[in-house]
Design a protein around this motif. Structure first.
Motif, short mmCIF file in Angstrom:
data_model
loop_
_atom_site.label_atom_id
_atom_site.label_comp_id
_atom_site.label_asym_id
_atom_site.label_seq_id
_atom_site.Cartn_x
_atom_site.Cartn_y
_atom_site.Cartn_z
N ALA A 193 0.86 -1.19 0.00
CA ALA A 193 0.00 0.00 0.00
C ALA A 193 0.89 1.24 0.00
N ALA A 194 0.52 2.20 -0.83
CA ALA A 194 1.35 3.40 -0.99
C ALA A 194 0.72 4.59 -0.31
N SER A 195 1.56 5.50 0.13
CA SER A 195 1.08 6.79 0.56
C SER A 195 1.24 7.72 -0.64
N GLY A 196 0.71 8.90 -0.57
CA GLY A 196 0.89 9.83 -1.66
C GLY A 196 -0.28 9.84 -2.62
N PRO A 197 -0.03 10.13 -3.92
CA PRO A 197 -1.12 10.33 -4.87
C PRO A 197 -1.93 9.06 -5.10
N GLY A 198 -3.21 9.23 -5.39
CA GLY A 198 -4.07 8.09 -5.66
C GLY A 198 -5.50 8.33 -5.23
N GLY A 199 -5.73 9.38 -4.48
CA GLY A 199 -7.10 9.70 -4.05
C GLY A 199 -7.68 8.62 -3.16
N GLN A 200 -8.97 8.32 -3.35
CA GLN A 200 -9.63 7.29 -2.53
C GLN A 200 -9.08 5.91 -2.86
N ASN A 201 -8.52 5.77 -4.04
CA ASN A 201 -8.00 4.48 -4.50
C ASN A 201 -6.78 4.04 -3.68
N VAL A 202 -6.09 4.99 -3.04
CA VAL A 202 -4.85 4.69 -2.35
C VAL A 202 -5.07 3.71 -1.19
N ASN A 203 -6.23 3.71 -0.61
CA ASN A 203 -6.51 2.81 0.52
C ASN A 203 -6.94 1.43 0.06
N LYS A 204 -7.29 1.26 -1.21
CA LYS A 204 -7.82 -0.01 -1.70
C LYS A 204 -6.83 -0.84 -2.49
N VAL A 205 -5.91 -0.18 -3.19
CA VAL A 205 -5.04 -0.88 -4.12
C VAL A 205 -3.58 -0.73 -3.68
N THR A 247 12.12 1.04 -2.96
CA THR A 247 10.68 1.22 -2.85
C THR A 247 10.27 2.39 -3.74
N ALA A 248 9.29 2.13 -4.60
CA ALA A 248 8.82 3.16 -5.53
C ALA A 248 7.33 3.38 -5.32
N ASN A 249 6.97 4.63 -4.98
CA ASN A 249 5.55 4.96 -4.82
C ASN A 249 5.27 6.36 -5.37
N ARG A 250 6.05 6.76 -6.36
CA ARG A 250 5.95 8.09 -6.92
C ARG A 250 4.71 8.28 -7.78
N PHE A 251 4.23 7.20 -8.41
CA PHE A 251 3.13 7.30 -9.36
C PHE A 251 1.86 6.63 -8.82
#
Length: 140
Positions: free
Chosen positions: A22-34, A75-79
């Motif tokens: 699970a990533a922090s940062g950009p993703g909106g509501q989707n960030v908590n699901k994917v 670890t990559a979570n930029r996108f």
């Protein structure tokens, strides 16, 4: 399968281990699901395709990304997408390998010739004479 990093170097696909978190940062509501962030693990000690000199330079370049058991963790979570983060993590690893593949060029110390020393001292004395002429003399 071999992944070409430089024209002369490549690494095996089997040496790379990817896990998605699970990533922090950009993703909106989707960030908590994917799980879009990628954690790429590259076992430097078990890699047989890289020469020893490149491996030793990689140890230095990896810095704190290198674990005690010889595994480089990126670890990559930029996108926002898993695919872009996966490509980003691989590219960052390949950049370390490319940088380590270039052997450092050591400077060979040289000494100045006798003629160059003489020229330097002559130029200094000429400059000194020029400055002496500019000084104000004792006219009193």
């Amino acid at each position: 399968m071999l992944i070409q990093v430089t024209p002369k170097l490549g690494i095996s696909e089997a040496d790379l281990e990817e896990s998605f978190i699970a990533a922090s940062g950009p993703g909106g509501q989707n960030v908590n699901k994917v799980a879009t962030a990628v954690q790429l693990r590259f076992n430097l000690l078990k890699c047989e395709t890289l020469p020893g000199a490149v491996k030793s330079r990689m140890r230095v370049l990896a810095g704190r990304r290198l674990s005690n058991d010889g595994v480089i963790v990126i670890t990559a979570n930029r996108f926002r997408t898993q695919l872009q983060n996966r490509a980003d993590a691989r590219e960052r690893l390949f950049e370390i390998i490319r940088e380590a593949a270039v052997a450092p060029v050591f400077r060979k110390p040289t000494r100045p010739t006798k003629a160059s020393k003489t020229r330097r001292l002559e130029a200094k004395s000429q400059r000194s004479d020029t400055k002496k002429l500019r000084r104000r003399g004792d006219d009193f």
